[in-house]
Design an enzyme around this catalytic site. Structure first.
Site, PDB file in Angstrom:
ATOM      1  N   THR A 125       0.958  -1.201   0.033  1.00 10.49           N
ATOM      2  CA  THR A 125       0.232  -0.038  -0.019  1.00 10.49           C
ATOM      3  C   THR A 125       0.809   1.223   0.074  1.00 10.49           C
ATOM      4  O   THR A 125       2.005   1.337   0.451  1.00 10.49           O
ATOM      5  CB  THR A 125      -0.830  -0.159   1.124  1.00 10.49           C
ATOM      6  OG1 THR A 125      -1.488   1.341   1.352  1.00 10.49           O
ATOM      7  CG2 THR A 125      -0.258  -0.233   2.310  1.00 10.49           C
ATOM      8  N   GLU A 127       0.330   3.492   1.974  1.00 10.39           N
ATOM      9  CA  GLU A 127       0.516   4.105   3.242  1.00 10.39           C
ATOM     10  C   GLU A 127       1.951   3.990   4.083  1.00 10.39           C
ATOM     11  O   GLU A 127       2.296   4.257   5.106  1.00 10.39           O
ATOM     12  CB  GLU A 127      -0.675   3.433   4.139  1.00 10.39           C
ATOM     13  CG  GLU A 127      -1.961   3.795   3.675  1.00 10.39           C
ATOM     14  CD  GLU A 127      -3.048   3.654   4.674  1.00 10.39           C
ATOM     15  OE1 GLU A 127      -2.730   3.518   5.909  1.00 10.39           O
ATOM     16  OE2 GLU A 127      -4.025   3.595   4.408  1.00 10.39           O
ATOM     17  N   LYS A 157       2.397  -3.384   7.292  1.00 10.15           N
ATOM     18  CA  LYS A 157       2.558  -3.486   5.835  1.00 10.15           C
ATOM     19  C   LYS A 157       4.087  -3.107   5.441  1.00 10.15           C
ATOM     20  O   LYS A 157       4.660  -4.026   4.613  1.00 10.15           O
ATOM     21  CB  LYS A 157       1.546  -2.723   5.012  1.00 10.15           C
ATOM     22  CG  LYS A 157       0.212  -3.027   5.313  1.00 10.15           C
ATOM     23  CD  LYS A 157      -0.142  -4.217   4.717  1.00 10.15           C
ATOM     24  CE  LYS A 157      -0.038  -4.277   3.198  1.00 10.15           C
ATOM     25  NZ  LYS A 157      -0.590  -5.796   2.614  1.00 10.15           N
TER      26      LYS A 157
HETATM   27  P1  NAD Z   1     -10.169  -6.974   2.999  1.00  9.02           P
HETATM   28  O1  NAD Z   1     -10.059  -6.719   4.377  1.00  9.02           O
HETATM   29  O2  NAD Z   1     -11.190  -6.331   2.225  1.00  9.02           O
HETATM   30  O3  NAD Z   1      -9.693  -8.157   2.833  1.00  9.02           O
HETATM   31  C1  NAD Z   1      -8.816  -9.294   3.471  1.00  9.02           C
HETATM   32  C2  NAD Z   1      -9.005 -10.468   3.272  1.00  9.02           C
HETATM   33  O4  NAD Z   1      -7.848 -11.108   3.712  1.00  9.02           O
HETATM   34  C3  NAD Z   1     -10.346 -11.083   3.835  1.00  9.02           C
HETATM   35  O5  NAD Z   1     -10.944 -11.855   2.808  1.00  9.02           O
HETATM   36  C4  NAD Z   1      -9.929 -11.892   4.895  1.00  9.02           C
HETATM   37  O6  NAD Z   1     -10.784 -12.830   5.261  1.00  9.02           O
HETATM   38  C5  NAD Z   1      -8.477 -12.332   4.676  1.00  9.02           C
HETATM   39  N1  NAD Z   1      -7.574 -12.696   5.901  1.00  9.02           N
HETATM   40  C6  NAD Z   1      -7.354 -11.876   6.879  1.00  9.02           C
HETATM   41  N2  NAD Z   1      -6.461 -12.515   7.738  1.00  9.02           N
HETATM   42  C7  NAD Z   1      -6.178 -13.719   7.212  1.00  9.02           C
HETATM   43  C8  NAD Z   1      -5.428 -14.800   7.537  1.00  9.02           C
HETATM   44  N3  NAD Z   1      -4.698 -14.665   8.469  1.00  9.02           N
HETATM   45  N4  NAD Z   1      -5.282 -15.804   6.625  1.00  9.02           N
HETATM   46  C9  NAD Z   1      -5.923 -15.755   5.502  1.00  9.02           C
HETATM   47  N5  NAD Z   1      -6.709 -14.830   5.002  1.00  9.02           N
HETATM   48  C10 NAD Z   1      -6.770 -13.626   5.713  1.00  9.02           C
HETATM   49  O7  NAD Z   1      -8.777  -5.944   2.429  1.00  9.02           O
HETATM   50  P2  NAD Z   1      -8.603  -5.373   0.909  1.00  9.02           P
HETATM   51  O8  NAD Z   1      -9.045  -4.189   1.060  1.00  9.02           O
HETATM   52  O9  NAD Z   1      -9.294  -6.125  -0.197  1.00  9.02           O
HETATM   53  O10 NAD Z   1      -7.071  -5.323   1.029  1.00  9.02           O
HETATM   54  C11 NAD Z   1      -6.200  -6.479   0.314  1.00  9.02           C
HETATM   55  C12 NAD Z   1      -4.665  -6.211   0.488  1.00  9.02           C
HETATM   56  O11 NAD Z   1      -4.555  -4.907  -0.467  1.00  9.02           O
HETATM   57  C13 NAD Z   1      -4.233  -5.783   1.497  1.00  9.02           C
HETATM   58  O12 NAD Z   1      -2.977  -6.590   1.663  1.00  9.02           O
HETATM   59  C14 NAD Z   1      -4.068  -4.332   1.680  1.00  9.02           C
HETATM   60  O13 NAD Z   1      -3.101  -3.931   2.560  1.00  9.02           O
HETATM   61  C15 NAD Z   1      -3.835  -4.031   0.591  1.00  9.02           C
HETATM   62  N6  NAD Z   1      -4.336  -2.549  -0.162  1.00  9.02           N
HETATM   63  C16 NAD Z   1      -5.478  -2.206   0.130  1.00  9.02           C
HETATM   64  C17 NAD Z   1      -5.920  -1.006  -0.258  1.00  9.02           C
HETATM   65  C18 NAD Z   1      -7.415  -0.422  -0.319  1.00  9.02           C
HETATM   66  O14 NAD Z   1      -7.678   0.619  -0.675  1.00  9.02           O
HETATM   67  N7  NAD Z   1      -8.324  -1.436   0.307  1.00  9.02           N
HETATM   68  C19 NAD Z   1      -5.053  -0.090  -0.971  1.00  9.02           C
HETATM   69  C20 NAD Z   1      -3.882  -0.793  -1.264  1.00  9.02           C
HETATM   70  C21 NAD Z   1      -3.439  -1.839  -0.754  1.00  9.02           C
HETATM   71  O1  TDX Z   2     -15.969   6.934   8.796  1.00  5.96           O
HETATM   72  C1  TDX Z   2     -14.941   7.447   8.217  1.00  5.96           C
HETATM   73  N1  TDX Z   2     -14.814   8.709   7.999  1.00  5.96           N
HETATM   74  C2  TDX Z   2     -13.583   9.588   7.237  1.00  5.96           C
HETATM   75  O2  TDX Z   2     -13.558  10.606   7.366  1.00  5.96           O
HETATM   76  C3  TDX Z   2     -13.874   6.507   7.884  1.00  5.96           C
HETATM   77  C4  TDX Z   2     -14.117   5.060   7.845  1.00  5.96           C
HETATM   78  C5  TDX Z   2     -12.931   7.075   6.997  1.00  5.96           C
HETATM   79  N2  TDX Z   2     -12.594   8.599   6.775  1.00  5.96           N
HETATM   80  C6  TDX Z   2     -11.555   8.954   6.201  1.00  5.96           C
HETATM   81  C7  TDX Z   2     -10.620   8.538   6.546  1.00  5.96           C
HETATM   82  C8  TDX Z   2      -9.537   8.705   5.413  1.00  5.96           C
HETATM   83  O3  TDX Z   2      -8.809   9.908   5.275  1.00  5.96           O
HETATM   84  O4  TDX Z   2     -11.652   8.680   4.856  1.00  5.96           O
HETATM   85  C9  TDX Z   2     -10.261   8.480   4.438  1.00  5.96           C
HETATM   86  C10 TDX Z   2     -10.322   7.033   3.755  1.00  5.96           C
HETATM   87  O5  TDX Z   2     -10.630   6.306   4.900  1.00  5.96           O
HETATM   88  P1  TDX Z   2     -10.588   4.565   4.842  1.00  5.96           P
HETATM   89  O6  TDX Z   2     -11.697   4.171   3.826  1.00  5.96           O
HETATM   90  O7  TDX Z   2     -10.487   4.039   5.962  1.00  5.96           O
HETATM   91  O8  TDX Z   2      -9.174   4.443   4.008  1.00  5.96           O
HETATM   92  P2  TDX Z   2      -7.609   4.846   4.476  1.00  5.96           P
HETATM   93  O9  TDX Z   2      -7.389   4.842   5.754  1.00  5.96           O
HETATM   94  O10 TDX Z   2      -7.144   5.705   3.499  1.00  5.96           O
HETATM   95  O11 TDX Z   2      -6.924   3.400   4.031  1.00  5.96           O
HETATM   96  C11 TDX Z   2      -7.171   2.543   2.712  1.00  5.96           C
HETATM   97  O12 TDX Z   2      -6.431   2.977   1.652  1.00  5.96           O
HETATM   98  C12 TDX Z   2      -4.963   2.313   2.006  1.00  5.96           C
HETATM   99  C13 TDX Z   2      -7.366   1.097   2.994  1.00  5.96           C
HETATM  100  O13 TDX Z   2      -8.366   0.991   4.245  1.00  5.96           O
HETATM  101  C14 TDX Z   2      -5.983   0.393   3.292  1.00  5.96           C
HETATM  102  O14 TDX Z   2      -6.092  -0.933   3.492  1.00  5.96           O
HETATM  103  C15 TDX Z   2      -5.240   0.833   2.017  1.00  5.96           C
HETATM  104  O15 TDX Z   2      -3.839   0.327   2.468  1.00  5.96           O
END
Ligand code: NAD
Ligand code: TDX
Length: 342
Positions: A125, A127, A157
């Site tokens: 990520t 982050e 991470k």
């Molecule tokens: P998510 O929370 O939606 O999904 C995570 C999945 O991992 C779930 O299905 C959960 O059951 C599984 N999991 C958790 N612990 C586990 C374990 N110990 N063993 C096996 N499975 C397990 O997350 P996401 O938003 O889809 O993110 C996926 C990946 O991408 C993460 O590594 C996150 O750091 C990265 N990422 C997310 C974002 C974002 O905006 N969501 C952005 C950049 C990177």
């Molecule tokens: O209720 C809320 N109100 C609010 O203002 C929530 C849940 C979030 N926020 C703000 C916090 C952040 O500035 O919105 C922005 C986005 O928040 P999230 O959706 O929680 O994402 P963020 O913290 O930016 O992290 C996401 O992006 C990078 C993913 O959850 C991570 O897994 C990924 O690595």
């Protein structure tokens, strides 16, 4: 080819599994997921009967289980999405982030080394780079920007990324890492900003915005992220890190107002609540390396992507209504209960 995808019952992993099962009918996609609160088999309904798809429930941090799975399946590629992914949860309970994100990654690296996988890809990520100031729009995260994390989530991470790179340097494991900006799109768990705002606005409920809503996130549609990972897996150079992002920087308030406008809901639903501790100010990715070296280009703008996403949430109410009526309701009350008015 056998491709082991971990965390494929989550948001991005689920979208990636759909993408790979459809695009590579000759490959076998094995989805290993623990099905934590964030994992949902409903997300996999469209692929569950496909002959090139298999689901295995298990924990990436369970060494014996993972070694047995590698012994049995002998995957060619490993793509690790499995993680605890919500920053707010990492603030209240950091331990599980270390266990899954750091120790789980290390177990997968050991198994990948032991069984000689052709490529281990770590889904990381933006982050890990920390944050950028709000008043310096000229600054971006590059692949060599120093790691400088803020939350227990991002620290876990970053730690995992360092282990991945150490396994390349020390043992010669062919690894790649992608560091993507904030994703949005179908199957996004409603604890995260965009699906939280869509689902609550549809119910005319108050919308919690942290602080003044001026923090900036760089949004990318999940399918553009999946394309990038596919490309890096097949064409990326071992040992390399690739940033993924589409230059879609928005303040949180802009995002919330865009959704309200699209749903024809009033801005009076917005409620400013206590800020997230250590809240990162701004993320902004420079994706030049991925664009020039691998020819990646995102298909969605924020405008087309958010419309597609809102339409998906309107057409797939069962998927998210099931979630918000279950255990998630307790989390929401604990997280926001005292802060939000009725
Ligand atoms: P998510 O929370 O939606 O999904 C995570 C999945 O991992 C779930 O299905 C959960 O059951 C599984 N999991 C958790 N612990 C586990 C374990 N110990 N063993 C096996 N499975 C397990 O997350 P996401 O938003 O889809 O993110 C996926 C990946 O991408 C993460 O590594 C996150 O750091 C990265 N990422 C997310 C974002 C974002 O905006 N969501 C952005 C950049 C990177
Ligand atoms: O209720 C809320 N109100 C609010 O203002 C929530 C849940 C979030 N926020 C703000 C916090 C952040 O500035 O919105 C922005 C986005 O928040 P999230 O959706 O929680 O994402 P963020 O913290 O930016 O992290 C996401 O992006 C990078 C993913 O959850 C991570 O897994 C990924 O690595």
């Amino acid at each position: 080819m056998k491709i082991l995808v971990t965390g494929g019952a989550g948001f991005i992993g689920g979208n990636f599994v759909h993408h790979m099962v459809k695009k590579y009918p000759e490959d076998k996609i094995i989805n290993l997921d623990l099905l934590t609160y964030a994992g949902n088999l409903e997300t996999l309904k469209p692929v569950e009967d496909k002959p090139n798809y298999e689901f295995v429930r298990g924990d990436i941090a369970d060494r014996d289980f993972v070694m047995e799975l590698f012994e049995r399946e002998r995957p060619d590629y490993v793509v690790n999405f499995a993680a605890e992914s919500h920053v707010d949860r990492s603030i209240t309970d950091p331990g599980v982030f270390v266990r899954t994100n750091v120790m789980g990654t290390q177990v997968l690296l050991d198994a990948s080394k032991e069984y000689g996988v052709k490529r281990y890809h770590q889904v990381s990520t933006d982050e890990v780079y920390g944050d950028l100031p709000l008043d310096r729009p000229d600054l971006f995260f590059h692949e060599d920007t120093p790691l400088h994390t803020s939350s227990p989530y991002s620290s876990s991470k970053a730690s995992a990324d360092l282990f991945v790179l150490a396994y390349e340097r020390t043992y010669g494991l062919p690894v790649t890492i992608s560091r993507c900006s904030n994703n949005y799109g179908p199957y996004h768990f409603p604890e995260k900003l965009i699906p939280l705002i869509i689902s609550r606005a549809l119910a005319d409920e108050k919308l919690p915005v942290y602080g003044k809503g001026e923090n900036v996130r760089d949004w990318l549609h999940v399918s553009d992220h999946c394309e990038a990972i596919d490309l890096i897996l097949h064409k990326g150079k071992p040992g390399e890190v690739y940033n993924v992002g589409g230059h879609n920087e928005k303040t949180n308030l802009e995002v919330v107002k865009t959704i309200l406008k699209a749903l024809d809901k009033p801005e009076s639903l917005i409620e400013f609540v206590t800020d997230r501790p250590g809240h990162d100010l701004r993320y902004a990715i420079d994706p030049t390396k991925l664009e020039t070296e691998l020819g990646w280009k995102p298909k969605y703008t924020f405008e087309t992507g958010i419309r597609q996403t809102i339409d998906w949430y309107l057409e797939n109410r069962d998927w998210w209504e099931n979630i918000i009526s279950g255990e998630y309701a307790n989390y929401f009350d604990k997280m926001y209960g005292e802060d939000l008015s009725e």
